[in-house]
Write a protein that holds these residues in place. Structure first.
Motif, PDB file in Angstrom:
ATOM      1  N   GLN A 107       0.867  -1.185   0.000  1.00 49.50           N
ATOM      2  CA  GLN A 107       0.000   0.000   0.000  1.00 49.50           C
ATOM      3  C   GLN A 107       0.905   1.237   0.000  1.00 49.50           C
ATOM      4  OE1 GLN A 107      -3.497  -0.384   0.238  1.00 49.50           O
ATOM      5  NE2 GLN A 107      -3.243  -2.599   0.305  1.00 49.50           N
ATOM      6  N   THR A 108       0.412   2.360  -0.519  1.00 52.11           N
ATOM      7  CA  THR A 108       1.223   3.573  -0.634  1.00 52.11           C
ATOM      8  C   THR A 108       0.528   4.774  -0.005  1.00 52.11           C
ATOM      9  OG1 THR A 108       2.148   2.755  -2.706  1.00 52.11           O
ATOM     10  CG2 THR A 108       2.408   5.076  -2.275  1.00 52.11           C
ATOM     11  N   ILE A 109       1.329   5.617   0.701  1.00 52.77           N
ATOM     12  CA  ILE A 109       0.868   6.888   1.280  1.00 52.77           C
ATOM     13  C   ILE A 109       1.822   7.976   0.810  1.00 52.77           C
ATOM     14  CG2 ILE A 109       0.452   8.224   3.375  1.00 52.77           C
ATOM     15  CD1 ILE A 109       0.182   5.671   4.919  1.00 52.77           C
ATOM     16  N   GLY A 110       1.314   9.177   0.571  1.00 56.70           N
ATOM     17  CA  GLY A 110       2.160  10.311   0.228  1.00 56.70           C
ATOM     18  C   GLY A 110       1.730  11.563   0.967  1.00 56.70           C
ATOM     19  N   ILE A 111       2.672  12.467   1.177  1.00 57.68           N
ATOM     20  CA  ILE A 111       2.399  13.761   1.814  1.00 57.68           C
ATOM     21  C   ILE A 111       3.221  14.824   1.092  1.00 57.68           C
ATOM     22  CG2 ILE A 111       2.535  15.179   3.891  1.00 57.68           C
ATOM     23  CD1 ILE A 111       2.610  12.778   5.600  1.00 57.68           C
ATOM     24  N   THR A 112       2.647  16.015   0.956  1.00 52.74           N
ATOM     25  CA  THR A 112       3.396  17.184   0.501  1.00 52.74           C
ATOM     26  C   THR A 112       3.117  18.326   1.468  1.00 52.74           C
ATOM     27  OG1 THR A 112       1.626  17.964  -0.927  1.00 52.74           O
ATOM     28  CG2 THR A 112       3.249  16.509  -1.931  1.00 52.74           C
ATOM     29  N   ALA A 113       4.110  19.183   1.654  1.00 53.16           N
ATOM     30  CA  ALA A 113       3.946  20.343   2.536  1.00 53.16           C
ATOM     31  C   ALA A 113       4.962  21.407   2.146  1.00 53.16           C
ATOM     32  CB  ALA A 113       4.165  19.942   3.990  1.00 53.16           C
ATOM     33  N   THR A 114       4.625  22.667   2.403  1.00 54.98           N
ATOM     34  CA  THR A 114       5.578  23.762   2.290  1.00 54.98           C
ATOM     35  C   THR A 114       5.861  24.228   3.705  1.00 54.98           C
ATOM     36  OG1 THR A 114       4.754  24.405   0.122  1.00 54.98           O
ATOM     37  CG2 THR A 114       5.999  26.064   1.346  1.00 54.98           C
ATOM     38  N   LEU A 115       7.139  24.220   4.090  1.00 55.99           N
ATOM     39  CA  LEU A 115       7.544  24.560   5.450  1.00 55.99           C
ATOM     40  C   LEU A 115       8.413  25.804   5.460  1.00 55.99           C
ATOM     41  CD1 LEU A 115       8.559  21.018   6.766  1.00 55.99           C
ATOM     42  CD2 LEU A 115       6.330  22.133   6.895  1.00 55.99           C
ATOM     43  N   ASP A 116       8.240  26.624   6.481  1.00 52.06           N
ATOM     44  CA  ASP A 116       9.064  27.808   6.692  1.00 52.06           C
ATOM     45  C   ASP A 116      10.164  27.413   7.670  1.00 52.06           C
ATOM     46  OD1 ASP A 116       9.932  30.400   6.600  1.00 52.06           O
ATOM     47  OD2 ASP A 116       8.281  31.230   7.768  1.00 52.06           O
ATOM     48  N   LEU A 117      11.423  27.429   7.228  1.00 55.66           N
ATOM     49  CA  LEU A 117      12.533  26.987   8.067  1.00 55.66           C
ATOM     50  C   LEU A 117      13.445  28.153   8.421  1.00 55.66           C
ATOM     51  CD1 LEU A 117      13.645  23.728   6.184  1.00 55.66           C
ATOM     52  CD2 LEU A 117      11.986  23.956   8.040  1.00 55.66           C
ATOM     53  N   ALA A 118      13.931  28.155   9.647  1.00 53.30           N
ATOM     54  CA  ALA A 118      14.974  29.078  10.085  1.00 53.30           C
ATOM     55  C   ALA A 118      16.301  28.326  10.037  1.00 53.30           C
ATOM     56  CB  ALA A 118      14.682  29.565  11.506  1.00 53.30           C
ATOM     57  N   VAL A 119      17.398  29.028  10.221  1.00 52.97           N
ATOM     58  CA  VAL A 119      18.708  28.388  10.252  1.00 52.97           C
ATOM     59  C   VAL A 119      18.717  27.299  11.323  1.00 52.97           C
ATOM     60  CG1 VAL A 119      21.168  28.751  10.701  1.00 52.97           C
ATOM     61  CG2 VAL A 119      19.873  30.453   9.424  1.00 52.97           C
ATOM     62  N   ASN A 120      19.208  26.117  10.982  1.00 59.11           N
ATOM     63  CA  ASN A 120      19.329  24.929  11.849  1.00 59.11           C
ATOM     64  C   ASN A 120      18.016  24.213  12.134  1.00 59.11           C
ATOM     65  OD1 ASN A 120      22.157  25.032  12.009  1.00 59.11           O
ATOM     66  ND2 ASN A 120      22.028  26.580  13.622  1.00 59.11           N
ATOM     67  N   ASP A 121      16.888  24.669  11.584  1.00 56.55           N
ATOM     68  CA  ASP A 121      15.666  23.864  11.660  1.00 56.55           C
ATOM     69  C   ASP A 121      15.909  22.585  10.866  1.00 56.55           C
ATOM     70  OD1 ASP A 121      14.316  25.752  13.134  1.00 56.55           O
ATOM     71  OD2 ASP A 121      12.993  26.395  11.507  1.00 56.55           O
ATOM     72  N   TYR A 122      15.301  21.497  11.294  1.00 53.49           N
ATOM     73  CA  TYR A 122      15.493  20.251  10.568  1.00 53.49           C
ATOM     74  C   TYR A 122      14.162  19.551  10.318  1.00 53.49           C
ATOM     75  CZ  TYR A 122      15.167  17.900  15.120  1.00 53.49           C
ATOM     76  OH  TYR A 122      14.742  17.446  16.351  1.00 53.49           O
ATOM     77  N   VAL A 123      14.162  18.741   9.265  1.00 52.56           N
ATOM     78  CA  VAL A 123      12.975  18.013   8.822  1.00 52.56           C
ATOM     79  C   VAL A 123      13.342  16.539   8.735  1.00 52.56           C
ATOM     80  CG1 VAL A 123      11.354  17.673   6.900  1.00 52.56           C
ATOM     81  CG2 VAL A 123      12.154  19.981   7.477  1.00 52.56           C
ATOM     82  N   ASP A 124      12.458  15.682   9.262  1.00 57.27           N
ATOM     83  CA  ASP A 124      12.631  14.241   9.086  1.00 57.27           C
ATOM     84  C   ASP A 124      11.261  13.602   8.891  1.00 57.27           C
ATOM     85  OD1 ASP A 124      11.655  13.059  11.747  1.00 57.27           O
ATOM     86  OD2 ASP A 124      13.221  14.395  12.488  1.00 57.27           O
ATOM     87  N   PHE A 125      11.270  12.307   8.617  1.00 54.18           N
ATOM     88  CA  PHE A 125      10.046  11.579   8.306  1.00 54.18           C
ATOM     89  C   PHE A 125       9.850  10.458   9.316  1.00 54.18           C
ATOM     90  CE2 PHE A 125      12.075  13.048   4.372  1.00 54.18           C
ATOM     91  CZ  PHE A 125      11.149  14.016   4.013  1.00 54.18           C
ATOM     92  N   ARG A 126       8.583  10.273   9.736  1.00 52.98           N
ATOM     93  CA  ARG A 126       8.294   9.260  10.759  1.00 52.98           C
ATOM     94  C   ARG A 126       7.035   8.487  10.404  1.00 52.98           C
ATOM     95  NH1 ARG A 126      10.451  12.079  16.333  1.00 52.98           N
ATOM     96  NH2 ARG A 126      12.044  13.322  15.301  1.00 52.98           N
ATOM     97  N   VAL A 127       6.902   7.318  11.022  1.00 53.15           N
ATOM     98  CA  VAL A 127       5.744   6.451  10.802  1.00 53.15           C
ATOM     99  C   VAL A 127       5.254   5.904  12.134  1.00 53.15           C
ATOM    100  CG1 VAL A 127       6.317   5.742   8.447  1.00 53.15           C
ATOM    101  CG2 VAL A 127       7.240   4.453  10.373  1.00 53.15           C
ATOM    102  N   LYS A 128       3.980   5.524  12.133  1.00 53.10           N
ATOM    103  CA  LYS A 128       3.388   4.850  13.295  1.00 53.10           C
ATOM    104  C   LYS A 128       2.471   3.754  12.773  1.00 53.10           C
ATOM    105  CE  LYS A 128       0.470   5.488  17.348  1.00 53.10           C
ATOM    106  NZ  LYS A 128      -0.419   6.426  18.041  1.00 53.10           N
ATOM    107  N   ASN A 129       2.676   2.578  13.295  1.00 49.68           N
ATOM    108  CA  ASN A 129       1.869   1.416  12.942  1.00 49.68           C
ATOM    109  C   ASN A 129       0.957   1.123  14.125  1.00 49.68           C
ATOM    110  OD1 ASN A 129       0.833  -1.044  12.286  1.00 49.68           O
ATOM    111  ND2 ASN A 129       2.785  -2.114  12.260  1.00 49.68           N
TER     112      ASN A 129
END
Length: 186
Positions: A140-162
């Motif tokens: 099965q497949t899931i997708g997400i899109t988003a536009t994020l406002d980042l400051a210096v040293n902000d970080y983005v990662d991806f997570r899941v929950k079953n």
């Protein structure tokens, strides 16, 4: 007028006349870090960064999910990383910017009605979630899109929950992948 500095591989300045006949002026200014566009009739000014970043990657090995636990997806392999911002399974901003984030994740679902959540996290907090309830066992497949406002040293990662079973994330460049790129508004 156009000046190019081959030592720094940068376009330093481009000037055109701003006339009353509807022509526009474009200036590339590396000291300001922006492209400034003047439109004769609309009298609007737009600033677009010329230091855009882009990173893309795919999951290189199957990721097992623990039951009822939000987990960071690890094991990414880069397709590209133009700014050197993606490391240790996360994207870290080196300057203030807006970025477009896209992720598609394929899951091996164990049973009908299994529930899986996919998240985009910013600085350790969920900012976007997609919830999926399987209609059958199997991929099965899931997708997400988003536009994020980042400051210096902000970080983005991806997570899941079953929330239901012993499901797993499927690896591969065509199955589980992400793209993060500078958001540009024309």
């Amino acid at each position: 007028e156009m000046t190019y500095n081959s030592a720094s591989n940068k376009l330093v300045r481009v000037d055109t006349e701003h006339g009353s006949n509807g022509t526009s002026a474009v200036t590339f200014d590396t000291t300001a870090g922006a492209v400034v566009i003047y439109r004769a009739f609309s009298e609007q000014e737009f600033e677009l960064t010329h230091q855009s970043v882009s990173a893309s990657g795919y999951l290189s090995s199957t990721f097992s999910m623990a039951l009822s636990t939000v987990q960071q997806i690890t094991g990414w392999t880069e397709n590209w990383d133009t700014g050197g911002n993606f490391a240790s399974d996360k994207f870290t901003a080196d300057r203030a910017q807006k970025v477009d984030v896209k992720i598609q994740t394929a899951f091996q679902v164990g049973a009908d009605q299994d529930q899986i959540d996919l998240y985009i996290y910013k600085n350790g907090a969920a900012v976007k979630r997609s919830r999926f309830r399987a209609s059958s066992a199997g991929p099965q497949t899931i997708g997400i899109t988003a536009t994020l406002d980042l400051a210096v040293n902000d970080y983005v990662d991806f997570r899941v929950k079953n929330s239901s079973n012993t499901d797993g994330v499927i690896s591969g460049n065509d199955d589980t992948f992400f793209t993060i790129s500078t958001h540009v508004v024309p």
